[in-house]
Design an enzyme around this catalytic site. Structure first.
Site, PDB file in Angstrom:
ATOM      1  N   GLU A 147       8.036   5.708 -10.348  1.00 25.56           N
ATOM      2  CA  GLU A 147       7.117   4.716 -11.377  1.00 25.56           C
ATOM      3  C   GLU A 147       6.102   5.472 -12.071  1.00 25.56           C
ATOM      4  O   GLU A 147       5.413   6.510 -11.571  1.00 25.56           O
ATOM      5  CB  GLU A 147       6.658   3.687 -10.611  1.00 25.56           C
ATOM      6  CG  GLU A 147       7.951   2.810 -10.089  1.00 25.56           C
ATOM      7  CD  GLU A 147       7.464   1.386  -9.652  1.00 25.56           C
ATOM      8  OE1 GLU A 147       8.104   0.569 -10.083  1.00 25.56           O
ATOM      9  OE2 GLU A 147       6.455   1.381  -8.921  1.00 25.56           O
ATOM     10  N   CYS A 170      -1.012   6.808 -15.497  1.00 25.00           N
ATOM     11  CA  CYS A 170      -0.981   7.021 -14.212  1.00 25.00           C
ATOM     12  C   CYS A 170       0.436   7.524 -13.674  1.00 25.00           C
ATOM     13  O   CYS A 170       1.478   6.950 -13.719  1.00 25.00           O
ATOM     14  CB  CYS A 170      -1.149   5.732 -13.071  1.00 25.00           C
ATOM     15  SG  CYS A 170      -1.323   5.851 -11.387  1.00 25.00           S
ATOM     16  N   CYS A 220       6.107   9.485  -0.580  1.00 31.32           N
ATOM     17  CA  CYS A 220       4.943   9.911  -0.032  1.00 31.32           C
ATOM     18  C   CYS A 220       5.137  10.389   1.540  1.00 31.32           C
ATOM     19  O   CYS A 220       5.567   9.745   2.315  1.00 31.32           O
ATOM     20  CB  CYS A 220       3.624   9.100  -0.271  1.00 31.32           C
ATOM     21  SG  CYS A 220       1.962   9.885  -0.024  1.00 31.32           S
ATOM     22  N   CYS A 234      -0.478   6.190   4.610  1.00 32.71           N
ATOM     23  CA  CYS A 234      -1.775   5.338   4.777  1.00 32.71           C
ATOM     24  C   CYS A 234      -1.400   3.842   4.672  1.00 32.71           C
ATOM     25  O   CYS A 234      -0.200   3.448   4.271  1.00 32.71           O
ATOM     26  CB  CYS A 234      -2.357   5.410   3.160  1.00 32.71           C
ATOM     27  SG  CYS A 234      -2.971   7.328   2.912  1.00 32.71           S
ATOM     28  N   CYS A 282      -0.822   1.333   1.857  1.00 32.90           N
ATOM     29  CA  CYS A 282      -0.243   1.495   0.462  1.00 32.90           C
ATOM     30  C   CYS A 282       1.245   1.363   0.461  1.00 32.90           C
ATOM     31  O   CYS A 282       2.003   1.745   1.380  1.00 32.90           O
ATOM     32  CB  CYS A 282      -0.449   3.191   0.303  1.00 32.90           C
ATOM     33  SG  CYS A 282       0.459   3.535  -1.397  1.00 32.90           S
ATOM     34  N   GLY A 323       2.846   9.679  -4.415  1.00 31.92           N
ATOM     35  CA  GLY A 323       2.890  10.968  -3.898  1.00 31.92           C
ATOM     36  C   GLY A 323       1.419  11.417  -3.560  1.00 31.92           C
ATOM     37  O   GLY A 323       0.549  11.197  -4.297  1.00 31.92           O
ATOM     38  N   GLU A 324       1.389  12.576  -2.875  1.00 33.58           N
ATOM     39  CA  GLU A 324       0.210  13.465  -2.610  1.00 33.58           C
ATOM     40  C   GLU A 324       0.242  14.602  -3.526  1.00 33.58           C
ATOM     41  O   GLU A 324       0.908  15.451  -3.091  1.00 33.58           O
ATOM     42  CB  GLU A 324       0.064  13.494  -1.153  1.00 33.58           C
ATOM     43  CG  GLU A 324      -1.100  14.550  -0.705  1.00 33.58           C
ATOM     44  CD  GLU A 324      -2.544  14.292  -1.600  1.00 33.58           C
ATOM     45  OE1 GLU A 324      -3.175  13.121  -1.511  1.00 33.58           O
ATOM     46  OE2 GLU A 324      -3.080  15.127  -2.154  1.00 33.58           O
ATOM     47  N   SER A 329      -6.048  12.955  -7.800  1.00 29.88           N
ATOM     48  CA  SER A 329      -6.457  12.126  -6.679  1.00 29.88           C
ATOM     49  C   SER A 329      -5.864  12.614  -5.419  1.00 29.88           C
ATOM     50  O   SER A 329      -4.553  12.820  -5.304  1.00 29.88           O
ATOM     51  CB  SER A 329      -6.099  10.486  -6.916  1.00 29.88           C
ATOM     52  OG  SER A 329      -6.805   9.646  -6.059  1.00 29.88           O
ATOM     53  N   SER A 389      -9.506   9.809  -2.065  1.00 29.09           N
ATOM     54  CA  SER A 389      -9.299   8.400  -1.605  1.00 29.09           C
ATOM     55  C   SER A 389     -10.116   8.519  -0.028  1.00 29.09           C
ATOM     56  O   SER A 389      -9.622   8.773   0.838  1.00 29.09           O
ATOM     57  CB  SER A 389      -7.826   8.462  -1.180  1.00 29.09           C
ATOM     58  OG  SER A 389      -7.276   8.043  -2.491  1.00 29.09           O
ATOM     59  N   LEU A 390     -11.308   8.012  -0.091  1.00 27.26           N
ATOM     60  CA  LEU A 390     -12.074   7.911   1.023  1.00 27.26           C
ATOM     61  C   LEU A 390     -11.937   6.929   1.824  1.00 27.26           C
ATOM     62  O   LEU A 390     -11.463   6.988   2.981  1.00 27.26           O
ATOM     63  CB  LEU A 390     -13.661   8.093   0.827  1.00 27.26           C
ATOM     64  CG  LEU A 390     -14.607   8.184   1.964  1.00 27.26           C
ATOM     65  CD1 LEU A 390     -14.275   9.717   2.773  1.00 27.26           C
ATOM     66  CD2 LEU A 390     -15.927   8.016   1.574  1.00 27.26           C
ATOM     67  N   HIS A 391     -12.139   5.313   1.230  1.00 27.94           N
ATOM     68  CA  HIS A 391     -11.751   4.457   2.034  1.00 27.94           C
ATOM     69  C   HIS A 391     -12.464   4.019   3.053  1.00 27.94           C
ATOM     70  O   HIS A 391     -12.195   2.868   3.793  1.00 27.94           O
ATOM     71  CB  HIS A 391     -10.203   4.151   2.396  1.00 27.94           C
ATOM     72  CG  HIS A 391      -9.318   4.464   0.860  1.00 27.94           C
ATOM     73  ND1 HIS A 391      -9.459   4.219  -0.146  1.00 27.94           N
ATOM     74  CD2 HIS A 391      -8.518   5.294   0.789  1.00 27.94           C
ATOM     75  CE1 HIS A 391      -8.622   4.434  -1.093  1.00 27.94           C
ATOM     76  NE2 HIS A 391      -8.036   5.191  -0.474  1.00 27.94           N
ATOM     77  N   ASN A 443      -4.678  -4.321  -3.473  1.00 26.79           N
ATOM     78  CA  ASN A 443      -3.597  -4.860  -4.194  1.00 26.79           C
ATOM     79  C   ASN A 443      -2.539  -5.117  -2.991  1.00 26.79           C
ATOM     80  O   ASN A 443      -1.826  -4.230  -2.546  1.00 26.79           O
ATOM     81  CB  ASN A 443      -2.885  -4.200  -5.001  1.00 26.79           C
ATOM     82  CG  ASN A 443      -3.933  -4.048  -6.493  1.00 26.79           C
ATOM     83  OD1 ASN A 443      -4.320  -5.150  -6.932  1.00 26.79           O
ATOM     84  ND2 ASN A 443      -4.174  -2.743  -6.713  1.00 26.79           N
ATOM     85  N   CYS A 494      -2.710  -0.307  -8.337  1.00 25.91           N
ATOM     86  CA  CYS A 494      -2.868   0.620  -7.359  1.00 25.91           C
ATOM     87  C   CYS A 494      -2.071   0.175  -5.975  1.00 25.91           C
ATOM     88  O   CYS A 494      -2.299  -0.787  -5.564  1.00 25.91           O
ATOM     89  CB  CYS A 494      -4.361   0.869  -6.915  1.00 25.91           C
ATOM     90  SG  CYS A 494      -5.283   1.242  -8.425  1.00 25.91           S
TER      91      CYS A 494
END
Ligand code: SAH
Length: 344
Positions: A79, A92, A99, A103, A106, A148-149, A180, A202-204, A278, A321
């Site tokens: 996407e 984006c 991926c 996480c 996600c 993906g990373e 990112s 992406s700390l979170h 989300n 996201c």
């Protein structure tokens, strides 16, 4: 491209001519390249092909966000999301089919992993979106924040982002192309040698215990050396790292987390971006309340940090996201593992 034309016995400036046709006028037919001779156009059509992605599904959100489901020759789907704003149009972009990271918050993670996208498949998303939205809404910013990373598809991502920043192609400045990452330290060190795209992390979570749960990659690359690698990447200038922090109700959004985050960011060149979570089917998390997000942000601002809250865009079409899913023939057996875990 110059090497390609050299191999055909052509002058190197043909490369820039064709780059412009493809990436600035979104032409996919050599015959339309009227500043090339008829013979050259014919020879090109014999040896080469310009093939953009095909969209098998397009959706437009009530807020103008557009999402395309692109089909790859292998049958997988990724996407791409276009987010129009007053002063910029952001695309984006996905970098992998699925991926390989896991996480927990996600939805891409739940689908497992199939393969890396080629550099053409990555930059093709920018080409495709520009062609679809047209001159008035030309893509002005790219964020490698789709599926993906990006740092686990290093060479193709670097090549594609170079094309995004190339004056003969999309000509975006380095401030307008953002990669990112969940934090692959060795790749960050390599990136510093070969690229100057903007960086988002992406700390979170403000500590390793919590981050280990949310971003399992943290067990391999914990916070302290990760932040060091990010500030090394940014160097001494005025640039900052966008620190992404997804707001999960009761998990990482409490006053003590804000305090810990403020301490962690004290000497770090950050712009903190709070992302309201989300939701997606079968998630165990909930979005933090608007009050909790506001209080969290205000505390950080009070500590002298730069904080923005990401406006949720396109959630009515699952384009926000963490909601990108595509269609992934999982080769990591994650979907099986998840199903087994759910069953017992
Ligand atoms: N793998 C890279 C690129 C993906 S970027 C990375 O981790 O940075 C996608 C961004 O959206 C990341 O910051 C990710 O953590 C965030 N995200 C993932 N799931 C989300 C969700 N359900 N709600 C809000 N943000 C989410």
């Amino acid at each position: 491209m110059e090497a390609f034309f050299a191999s055909m016995g052509e002058k190197s400036f043909r490369a820039t001519q064709v780059m412009k046709w493809i990436h600035q006028l979104w032409v996919d037919d050599f015959d339309a390249m009227t500043n090339l001779s008829k013979t050259l156009r014919q020879r090109l059509a014999e040896v080469a092909e310009i093939r953009g992605p095909t969209a098998i599904h397009a959706q437009i959100s009530a807020d103008g966000t557009r999402k395309w489901l692109l089909e790859l020759p292998c049958g997988n789907r990724v996407e791409t999301v276009f987010i129009p704003e007053e002063r910029r149009n952001t695309l984006c972009v996905s970098s992998q089919v699925g991926c390989a990271l896991d996480c927990t918050f996600c939805s891409t993670a739940q689908q497992g992993f199939n393969r890396n996208l080629s550099s053409a498949e990555i930059v093709g998303q920018v080409w495709f979106a520009n062609k679809e939205v047209g001159e008035q809404q030309r893509v002005s910013n790219v964020v490698l924040m789709g599926m993906g990373e990006p740092l686990l598809n290093f060479n193709n991502v670097v090549m594609a982002s170079n094309v995004m920043m190339d004056d003969f192609a999309y000509g975006l400045s380095k401030r307008r192309v953002t990669l990112s990452t969940a934090g692959v330290i060795p790749a960050l060190e390599r990136l510093a040698q070969v690229s100057d795209v903007s960086l988002a992390l992406s700390l979170h979570a403000p500590n390793d215990d919590l981050r280990n749960q949310l971003v399992p990659l943290n067990r391999k690359y914990p916070i302290a050396p990760l932040l060091k690698a990010c500030s090394d990447y940014i160097g001494q200038g005025r640039r900052k790292v966008t620190v992404e922090y997804v707001m999960l109700d009761g998990v990482n959004d409490r006053p003590e987390h804000a305090r810990e985050l403020a301490r962690l960011m004290r000497n770090f060149p950050a712009k903190i971006n709070l992302i309201p979570f989300n939701p997606f089917p079968e998630t165990r998390y909930r979005r933090s309340s608007a009050q909790a997000i506001a209080a969290f942000g205000e505390y950080l601002v009070g500590k002298g940090l730069i904080v923005t809250t990401r406006r949720t865009r396109g959630d009515d079409i699952d384009a926000a996201c963490g909601q990108l899913v595509g269609k992934v023939d999982d080769r990591s057996r994650r979907t099986e593992r998840n199903a087994a875990a759910m069953a017992g």
